[in-house]
Design an enzyme around this catalytic site. Sequence first.
Site, short mmCIF file in Angstrom:
data_model
loop_
_atom_site.label_atom_id
_atom_site.label_comp_id
_atom_site.label_asym_id
_atom_site.label_seq_id
_atom_site.Cartn_x
_atom_site.Cartn_y
_atom_site.Cartn_z
N ASN A 1 -8.10 20.78 -8.55
CA ASN A 1 -7.28 21.17 -9.71
C ASN A 1 -6.91 22.65 -9.68
OD1 ASN A 1 -9.65 22.46 -10.33
ND2 ASN A 1 -10.06 21.34 -12.23
N HIS B 1 -9.03 25.18 -9.31
CA HIS B 1 -10.00 26.15 -9.83
C HIS B 1 -10.53 27.05 -8.71
CE1 HIS B 1 -13.72 23.25 -9.46
NE2 HIS B 1 -13.56 23.94 -8.36
N ASP C 1 -21.06 31.74 -9.00
CA ASP C 1 -21.37 30.94 -10.19
C ASP C 1 -22.73 30.27 -10.09
OD1 ASP C 1 -20.58 29.17 -8.18
OD2 ASP C 1 -18.66 28.74 -9.10
#
Length: 250
Positions: free
Chosen positions: A136, A138, A67
Site C-alpha cells: 500500500n 507504506h 519501528d
Amino acid sequence: MEIIRTSNYMELSLKAAQMVIKVVNDNPKAVLGLATGGTPKGTYEKLIKDHKENHTDYSNIQTVNLDEYLGIDPDDANSYRTFMKQHLFNEINIQEKNTHIPNGQVDNYENECQRYDHLIQDIGGIDIQLLGIGQNGHIGFNEPGTPFSETTHIVNLTHDTRKANARFFKDIKDVPSQAITLGIKNILESRLILLLASGENKAKAMARLLNGRDISESFPASALHLHEHVVVIADEAALSLVDKQKRSAY
Ligand code: PGA
C-alpha cells in the site's frame, strides 16, 4: 532518485550491502537506519558475510531501527529487536548499546516517541536509511494518510499490513494492532535513503511510485520524491509494471 535495476533478489541484496559497507568504511561512526521485514534479510546476510570475510568494523557504528510493535516485550520472539539480533546484530561486532529500536513496552508511549526523536538528533542523524515498501506504499509503518510532517509516533496498523505480517506469527490474531514508527519527516531527514523492492507483489506500488511523480499522503512512499538523495534498488519483478522509459528516467 536513482534507480538500480537488478535481475533478482540476490543481486539486489548484494548491491544494497555494498552501499551500506561503503558508508561504514567511509565513516566508522556512521548511523545506519535499519528496517525489518523480508526484504532487507538478504542485505543483512551479505553484511554478515562481508564482516566475516573482510572484517568490516561496526564497533563504533550506531543503528536506529524504523519501528517496533506496541505491547511486545523486546525479548519476544516476534519483536523487531529479536529480529535484528537474529538477522544482524549477533553476527557482527556491533555494541548492543549502540543499537537503537523503539521500546514497544513502556508506560508512556508519547514519551517514548519524543525520546526516540531526541536520540536520533543526539547521535547526529541518520547517514543511510534502509527502507522496504508496503504493497500500500507504506514506509516504516507510515500507513496511507499519514501526514509527511509526522515525527516518531504511534500508529494503528491497517488490516492489510497485519495480514502481510501474519506470515511471521502463528495466527493473524497474534499480530499486534499498533506500532511505534519513525515518521516520514524523520525518514526525509536521513542523508541518504535506500529503498529496496523485490518481487511481483511490489510491482503495483513501484509503478505508482515511479510512473508518475504525484506526491500524496495517500501514498506514503511518494514523499521520497521530496528528498535529493534516494537510491531505489529493485529487481525485475518489482519493476515489471514500471514504464520502460521511466526505469532509468530519474
Ligand atoms: P517486506 O515488508 O520487506 O516484508 O515486504 C516491507 C514493508 O512492509 O515495509
